[in-house]
Scaffold this motif. Structure first.
Motif, short mmCIF file in Angstrom:
data_model
loop_
_atom_site.label_atom_id
_atom_site.label_comp_id
_atom_site.label_asym_id
_atom_site.label_seq_id
_atom_site.Cartn_x
_atom_site.Cartn_y
_atom_site.Cartn_z
N GLU A 60 0.87 -1.17 0.00
CA GLU A 60 0.00 0.00 0.00
C GLU A 60 0.91 1.22 0.00
O GLU A 60 2.02 1.19 0.56
CB GLU A 60 -0.88 0.01 1.26
N SER A 61 0.45 2.30 -0.61
CA SER A 61 1.27 3.52 -0.67
C SER A 61 1.70 3.98 0.72
O SER A 61 2.85 4.37 0.92
CB SER A 61 0.52 4.64 -1.38
N LYS A 62 0.79 3.93 1.69
CA LYS A 62 1.11 4.40 3.04
C LYS A 62 2.27 3.61 3.65
O LYS A 62 3.11 4.17 4.34
CB LYS A 62 -0.12 4.33 3.94
N GLU A 63 2.31 2.32 3.37
CA GLU A 63 3.42 1.49 3.89
C GLU A 63 4.76 2.04 3.41
O GLU A 63 5.70 2.14 4.19
CB GLU A 63 3.31 0.05 3.39
N ILE A 64 4.83 2.34 2.13
CA ILE A 64 6.08 2.82 1.55
C ILE A 64 6.39 4.22 2.05
O ILE A 64 7.54 4.51 2.41
CB ILE A 64 6.02 2.79 0.01
N LEU A 65 5.39 5.08 2.10
CA LEU A 65 5.62 6.44 2.60
C LEU A 65 6.15 6.42 4.03
O LEU A 65 7.02 7.21 4.38
CB LEU A 65 4.34 7.27 2.50
N ASP A 66 5.65 5.49 4.84
CA ASP A 66 6.13 5.37 6.22
C ASP A 66 7.58 4.87 6.29
O ASP A 66 8.29 5.14 7.26
CB ASP A 66 5.22 4.45 7.03
N LEU A 67 8.01 4.12 5.29
CA LEU A 67 9.37 3.57 5.28
C LEU A 67 10.41 4.51 4.70
O LEU A 67 11.61 4.32 4.93
CB LEU A 67 9.40 2.27 4.46
N LEU A 68 9.98 5.51 3.95
CA LEU A 68 10.93 6.42 3.31
C LEU A 68 11.68 7.26 4.35
O LEU A 68 11.06 7.72 5.32
CB LEU A 68 10.22 7.36 2.34
#
Length: 70
Positions: A60-68
């Motif tokens: 999910e986009s949010k998962e990646i945004l949280d990892l950046l």
């Protein structure tokens, strides 16, 4: 630098929506690169953040945004 490596078989490429979300949230335009069969990896500053091979699913986009990194 953010790179999304994806399998070309999917249309539209699943990385397109994620790339747009990352650019909107961070101002960084990710680079989309064609990867191997079934590949969907997100790499930031040379570090693998997400691998579909490891999780068995697209993120999910949010998962990646949280990892950046900030």
């Amino acid at each position: 630098r953010v790179v999304i490596k994806y399998c070309l078989i999917e249309t539209p490429p699943p990385g397109c929506e994620l790339a747009a979300d990352i650019e909107q949230e961070t101002g960084v335009a990710p680079v989309l690169e064609i990867g191997g069969r079934g590949q969907f990896d997100v790499i930031a500053d040379g570090k693998l953040l997400y691998s579909k091979h490891k999780t068995g699913r697209f993120p999910e986009s949010k998962e990646i945004l949280d990892l950046l990194p900030e």
